[in-house]
Design an enzyme around this catalytic site. Structure first.
Site, PDB file in Angstrom:
ATOM      1  N   ARG A 165       1.003  -0.723  -0.054  1.00  0.00           N
ATOM      2  CA  ARG A 165      -0.243   0.536  -0.141  1.00  0.00           C
ATOM      3  C   ARG A 165       0.915   1.284  -0.226  1.00  0.00           C
ATOM      4  O   ARG A 165       2.172   1.685   0.298  1.00  0.00           O
ATOM      5  CB  ARG A 165      -0.935  -0.290   1.202  1.00  0.00           C
ATOM      6  CG  ARG A 165      -1.758  -1.125   1.130  1.00  0.00           C
ATOM      7  CD  ARG A 165      -2.455  -1.122   2.576  1.00  0.00           C
ATOM      8  NE  ARG A 165      -3.395  -2.335   3.146  1.00  0.00           N
ATOM      9  CZ  ARG A 165      -3.391  -3.162   3.749  1.00  0.00           C
ATOM     10  NH1 ARG A 165      -1.751  -3.537   4.201  1.00  0.00           N
ATOM     11  NH2 ARG A 165      -3.908  -4.863   3.554  1.00  0.00           N
ATOM     12  N   LYS A 189      -2.020  -2.063   7.816  1.00  0.00           N
ATOM     13  CA  LYS A 189      -3.593  -2.411   8.990  1.00  0.00           C
ATOM     14  C   LYS A 189      -3.173  -1.998  10.132  1.00  0.00           C
ATOM     15  O   LYS A 189      -3.346  -4.007  10.341  1.00  0.00           O
ATOM     16  CB  LYS A 189      -4.989  -2.084   7.902  1.00  0.00           C
ATOM     17  CG  LYS A 189      -4.489  -1.313   6.614  1.00  0.00           C
ATOM     18  CD  LYS A 189      -6.214  -2.235   5.780  1.00  0.00           C
ATOM     19  CE  LYS A 189      -6.551  -0.878   5.337  1.00  0.00           C
ATOM     20  NZ  LYS A 189      -7.681  -1.730   4.104  1.00  0.00           N
ATOM     21  N   HIS A 265      -2.588   2.416  -5.750  1.00  0.00           N
ATOM     22  CA  HIS A 265      -2.381   0.732  -5.537  1.00  0.00           C
ATOM     23  C   HIS A 265      -3.493   0.560  -6.673  1.00  0.00           C
ATOM     24  O   HIS A 265      -2.844  -0.875  -6.643  1.00  0.00           O
ATOM     25  CB  HIS A 265      -4.554   0.739  -4.931  1.00  0.00           C
ATOM     26  CG  HIS A 265      -5.061   0.154  -4.159  1.00  0.00           C
ATOM     27  ND1 HIS A 265      -3.610   0.455  -2.900  1.00  0.00           N
ATOM     28  CD2 HIS A 265      -5.704  -0.534  -3.439  1.00  0.00           C
ATOM     29  CE1 HIS A 265      -4.054  -0.408  -2.326  1.00  0.00           C
ATOM     30  NE2 HIS A 265      -5.574  -1.232  -2.466  1.00  0.00           N
ATOM     31  N   ARG A 268      -0.165  -2.276  -6.796  1.00  0.00           N
ATOM     32  CA  ARG A 268      -0.017  -3.827  -5.326  1.00  0.00           C
ATOM     33  C   ARG A 268      -1.700  -4.616  -6.390  1.00  0.00           C
ATOM     34  O   ARG A 268      -1.065  -5.866  -6.329  1.00  0.00           O
ATOM     35  CB  ARG A 268      -1.837  -3.425  -4.206  1.00  0.00           C
ATOM     36  CG  ARG A 268      -1.598  -3.924  -3.169  1.00  0.00           C
ATOM     37  CD  ARG A 268      -2.528  -3.021  -1.825  1.00  0.00           C
ATOM     38  NE  ARG A 268      -2.952  -3.402  -1.136  1.00  0.00           N
ATOM     39  CZ  ARG A 268      -2.419  -4.404  -0.331  1.00  0.00           C
ATOM     40  NH1 ARG A 268      -0.997  -4.400  -0.478  1.00  0.00           N
ATOM     41  NH2 ARG A 268      -2.846  -5.206   0.575  1.00  0.00           N
ATOM     42  N   HIS A 291      -3.121  -8.674   3.843  1.00  0.00           N
ATOM     43  CA  HIS A 291      -4.558  -9.390   4.083  1.00  0.00           C
ATOM     44  C   HIS A 291      -5.370  -9.988   5.337  1.00  0.00           C
ATOM     45  O   HIS A 291      -4.687 -11.604   5.403  1.00  0.00           O
ATOM     46  CB  HIS A 291      -5.717  -9.408   3.176  1.00  0.00           C
ATOM     47  CG  HIS A 291      -5.988  -9.248   1.586  1.00  0.00           C
ATOM     48  ND1 HIS A 291      -6.314  -9.261   0.575  1.00  0.00           N
ATOM     49  CD2 HIS A 291      -5.196  -7.861   1.013  1.00  0.00           C
ATOM     50  CE1 HIS A 291      -5.801  -8.517  -0.542  1.00  0.00           C
ATOM     51  NE2 HIS A 291      -5.308  -7.562   0.411  1.00  0.00           N
ATOM     52  N   TYR A 300      -8.693 -11.317  -6.442  1.00  0.00           N
ATOM     53  CA  TYR A 300      -7.445 -12.122  -7.681  1.00  0.00           C
ATOM     54  C   TYR A 300      -7.956 -12.767  -8.815  1.00  0.00           C
ATOM     55  O   TYR A 300      -7.371 -12.839  -9.377  1.00  0.00           O
ATOM     56  CB  TYR A 300      -6.368 -11.637  -6.868  1.00  0.00           C
ATOM     57  CG  TYR A 300      -6.212  -9.854  -6.506  1.00  0.00           C
ATOM     58  CD1 TYR A 300      -6.239  -8.816  -6.795  1.00  0.00           C
ATOM     59  CD2 TYR A 300      -6.151 -10.024  -4.817  1.00  0.00           C
ATOM     60  CE1 TYR A 300      -5.714  -7.849  -6.507  1.00  0.00           C
ATOM     61  CE2 TYR A 300      -5.834  -8.798  -4.475  1.00  0.00           C
ATOM     62  CZ  TYR A 300      -5.866  -7.431  -5.280  1.00  0.00           C
ATOM     63  OH  TYR A 300      -5.984  -6.582  -4.478  1.00  0.00           O
TER      64      TYR A 300
END
Length: 319
Positions: A165, A189, A265, A268, A291, A300
């Protein structure tokens, strides 16, 4: 006692609750600044709408107020994803406010919004990636002394190589890069750290920036450089700004590709999709991207299948 706020400004009750909620998101939930900005923007809009309707604080907002607020966006043809995000923000705020005793009941508990739907992310082709890097090199030859182009090359290579990110990339410190292991340790995150491998071209571009570009922006000399831990810095020697990096990438993407991709992004998304297409295990891709759930990564696989289907339809004689 509640005093009326000037037109356009939130009352003390609204602004105070919003400030406390921001503190909760930042210090207790460890949400990213980007997420906090989105919550603040959405809730400020909600509170202004409620205040214009005569509400003096969060405790007076009703389910009907919330539905009317969302309906306004529906009438303006707002995207379903936007409405879903706003509804989610309202539910989060009122759940917290009820726990804190700011409101006696949760008016958002029954709030529903249109499902956002799953839109597949834009992805660059292998040729697009090469075109982007070639465009950066072309500009570097025209402006060999410009540190910004060395930075842009390193940013593009690293985003694509590691699937980072942009916030993670901007947060990188020199100590987070291991040249021997060819890895970077990033903070994602929720302040969760993960170590991600990077390719040889990304490492080479990173070293070219650190040795040849980064020092040029330390106008105070080597002493200032020694105390700045950030890998990516701006022209004044401070940590690089995400917006500036996105703008640099957008200029290159606009010149080198024709599909309208923009932002950081897309690199990514492209890294993840190319790994899936290359046969990588989906759980390995999940770990690389950071994730928390496999379901997030599985988009994906849909992107990969969608790209295959489009290639099939355009190339197979009996498609």
């Amino acid at each position: 006692m509640t005093g009326e706020a000037p037109h356009g400004e939130l009352s003390r009750e609204f602004s105070g609750a919003l400030a406390r909620f921001e503190g909760y998101l930042r210090y207790e939930r460890s949400r990213s600044e980007e997420t906090i900005r989105a919550y603040r923007s959405d809730l400020t809009d909600l509170f202004r709408t409620a205040q214009d309707a005569g509400r003096t604080g969060p405790q007076q907002i009703t389910l009907e107020d919330l539905r009317g607020w969302l309906a306004g966006y529906y009438e303006r043809s707002a995207a379903r994803t936007t409405m879903a995000r706003r509804a989610s923000g309202a539910r989060s705020f009122f759940r917290w406010a009820e726990n804190e005793g700011i409101v006696s009941g949760n008016p958002a508990a029954q709030l529903r919004s249109p499902r956002g739907g799953q839109s597949l992310p834009k992805v660059l082709s292998h040729a697009d990636v090469e075109a982007v890097l070639a465009e950066i090199e072309r500009r570097r030859k025209e402006q060999p002394g410009d540190p910004r182009l060395l930075r842009t090359r390193a940013v593009a290579e690293l985003l694509y190589s590691a699937g980072l990110r942009i916030s993670e990339l901007c947060g990188l410190d020199l100590a987070d890069v291991s040249r021997e292991r060819r890895t970077v340790t990033v903070t994602g995150k929720g302040n969760k750290q993960r170590t991600v491998p990077i390719g040889i071209p990304a490492l080479a571009a990173l070293e070219a920036w650190v040795r040849g570009g980064r020092p040029a922006w330390f106008h105070g000399g080597g002493a200032r450089s020694a105390v700045q831990p950030a890998v990516f810095i701006g022209p004044r020697g401070g940590r690089a700004d995400q917006r500036q990096l996105r703008e640099d990438l957008n200029r290159i993407l606009s010149a080198a590709t024709a599909q309208g991709a923009s932002g950081a992004h897309v690199f990514r998304h492209t890294a993840a999709t190319h790994m899936v297409e290359g046969g990588a295990d989906i759980r390995a891709v999940q770990e690389m991207l950071g994730h928390s759930t496999l379901a997030t990564t599985q988009v994906y696989t849909h992107v990969s299948v969608d790209r295959l289907a489009r290639s099939y339809r355009s190339a197979h004689p009996r498609a």
